[in-house]
Design a protein around this motif. Structure first.
Motif, mmCIF file in Angstrom:
data_model
loop_
_atom_site.group_PDB
_atom_site.id
_atom_site.type_symbol
_atom_site.label_atom_id
_atom_site.label_comp_id
_atom_site.label_asym_id
_atom_site.label_seq_id
_atom_site.Cartn_x
_atom_site.Cartn_y
_atom_site.Cartn_z
ATOM 1 N N ARG A 106 41.705 38.809 66.775
ATOM 2 C CA ARG A 106 42.609 39.741 67.443
ATOM 3 C C ARG A 106 42.154 39.896 68.889
ATOM 4 O O ARG A 106 41.081 40.426 69.145
ATOM 5 C CB ARG A 106 42.568 41.107 66.741
ATOM 6 N N MET A 137 40.927 39.311 53.969
ATOM 7 C CA MET A 137 41.781 40.481 54.199
ATOM 8 C C MET A 137 43.123 40.045 54.768
ATOM 9 O O MET A 137 43.224 39.665 55.933
ATOM 10 C CB MET A 137 41.094 41.436 55.176
ATOM 11 N N ALA A 139 46.168 41.410 56.111
ATOM 12 C CA ALA A 139 46.625 42.737 56.577
ATOM 13 C C ALA A 139 48.098 42.664 56.987
ATOM 14 O O ALA A 139 48.982 42.790 56.154
ATOM 15 C CB ALA A 139 45.718 43.222 57.694
ATOM 16 N N ALA A 197 45.994 48.460 62.170
ATOM 17 C CA ALA A 197 46.318 47.339 61.279
ATOM 18 C C ALA A 197 45.170 46.998 60.325
ATOM 19 O O ALA A 197 44.999 45.836 59.940
ATOM 20 C CB ALA A 197 46.771 46.116 62.075
ATOM 21 N N TYR A 198 44.383 48.008 59.968
ATOM 22 C CA TYR A 198 43.391 47.824 58.905
ATOM 23 C C TYR A 198 44.010 48.262 57.577
ATOM 24 O O TYR A 198 44.823 49.191 57.535
ATOM 25 C CB TYR A 198 42.115 48.622 59.188
ATOM 26 N N ILE A 199 43.597 47.591 56.521
ATOM 27 C CA ILE A 199 44.139 47.891 55.195
ATOM 28 C C ILE A 199 43.529 49.189 54.679
ATOM 29 O O ILE A 199 42.318 49.413 54.796
ATOM 30 C CB ILE A 199 43.841 46.727 54.223
ATOM 31 N N GLY A 204 37.348 48.181 55.124
ATOM 32 C CA GLY A 204 36.804 48.167 56.487
ATOM 33 C C GLY A 204 36.947 46.772 57.062
ATOM 34 O O GLY A 204 37.871 46.046 56.702
ATOM 35 N N ASP A 205 36.037 46.412 57.944
ATOM 36 C CA ASP A 205 36.101 45.103 58.608
ATOM 37 C C ASP A 205 35.198 44.114 57.865
ATOM 38 O O ASP A 205 33.970 44.216 57.924
ATOM 39 C CB ASP A 205 35.667 45.248 60.079
ATOM 40 N N ALA A 206 35.823 43.182 57.184
ATOM 41 C CA ALA A 206 35.057 42.264 56.326
ATOM 42 C C ALA A 206 34.092 41.407 57.147
ATOM 43 O O ALA A 206 32.974 41.125 56.695
ATOM 44 C CB ALA A 206 36.014 41.375 55.543
ATOM 45 N N GLY A 207 34.506 41.005 58.354
ATOM 46 C CA GLY A 207 33.630 40.178 59.198
ATOM 47 C C GLY A 207 32.409 40.964 59.637
ATOM 48 O O GLY A 207 31.277 40.489 59.551
HETATM 49 N N1 URA Z 1 40.543 42.525 58.650
HETATM 50 C C1 URA Z 1 39.593 43.227 58.015
HETATM 51 O O1 URA Z 1 38.438 42.834 57.986
HETATM 52 N N2 URA Z 1 39.929 44.376 57.414
HETATM 53 C C2 URA Z 1 41.187 44.838 57.401
HETATM 54 O O2 URA Z 1 41.431 45.890 56.823
HETATM 55 C C3 URA Z 1 42.172 44.083 58.069
HETATM 56 C C4 URA Z 1 41.828 42.933 58.685
#
Ligand code: URA
Length: 217
Positions: A106, A137, A139, A197-199, A204-207
């Motif tokens: 992003r 994820m 999203a 735009a997070y689920i 959270g943020d998987a990365g």
């Molecule tokens: N990417 C993520 O890591 N988490 C989300 O919720 C959405 C995109």
């Protein structure tokens, strides 16, 4: 086109997803990655049940055994960076697969909006291959659609499977609207996205949870 939600059935994958989502357990980065990897293994196993097999004669020390083995190896794709861990889990099971990597991130503007930037692609020909793309994820589905459009320049697969840990309903709808000829496999489906735009509830943020925080570009 179809959507397979593994959470609909009781299985160990729900155990892994419960730990992945758990905010206090997420502090253990090793365990977080391990659980994402285990989801990849389960997804690979479930997908493997739908592929085509061919009979092979195997010579044992005592005779000949007839066994049905995969007719062709798939191509496993990972969207960098969060897809790497899920991809590793799938590669444990499809251990002779070919592999593809694409970066999608992003790219944020000053007003907080973002567009999806694709910068790196390493991919064999996908023409008539079984292609399985790992993205934990799903999203909005926008990066998935952009990624697939880019990756399909490397050939049209005979089958395309998307492997996710958590998919938002909105993302599923967007992907199926734009690229109908795919099967989406996910360990869970969530109904909401937040303003970034997070689920939600998501994880959270998987990365970041796998590899640590990054500077926002
Ligand atoms: N990417 C993520 O890591 N988490 C989300 O919720 C959405 C995109």
């Amino acid at each position: 086109m179809s959507v397979i939600d593994l959470s609909k059935n009781n299985s160990l994958v729900n155990e892994y997803v419960s730990e992945i989502r758990n905010a206090s357990m997420q502090k253990d980065r090793f365990r977080f990655r391990k659980n994402i990897e285990r989801c990849g293994q389960v997804l690979a196993y479930e997908i493997s049940k739908t592929l085509i097999y061919t009979e092979k004669k195997i010579t044992t020390p005592l005779g000949i055994a007839s066994i049905f083995v995969l007719k062709e190896q798939p191509v496993l794709g990972a969207i960098l960076r969060a897809g790497i861990v899920l991809h590793n889990g799938m590669l444990d099971f499809f251990d002779q697969a070919d592999n593809a990597f694409i970066s999608a991130y992003r790219k944020h503007a000053a007003d907080g909006s973002f567009e999806i930037a694709l910068e790196y692609l390493s991919c064999p020909s996908l023409q008539d291959r079984i292609f399985i793309l790992a993205d934990p994820m799903l999203a909005t589905g926008q990066s998935m659609v952009k990624t697939l459009e880019q990756i399909f320049l490397s050939g049209k697969p005979s089958q395309t499977h998307l492997a996710c840990v958590i998919a938002a309903q909105q993302g599923i709808d967007w992907v199926l609207e734009n690229i109908p000829d795919v099967t989406i496999w996910t360990c869970a489906i969530d109904m909401e996205l937040n303003a970034n735009a997070y689920i939600v509830p998501g994880l959270g943020d998987a990365g970041d949870l796998s590899y640590g925080n990054k500077i926002q570009h």
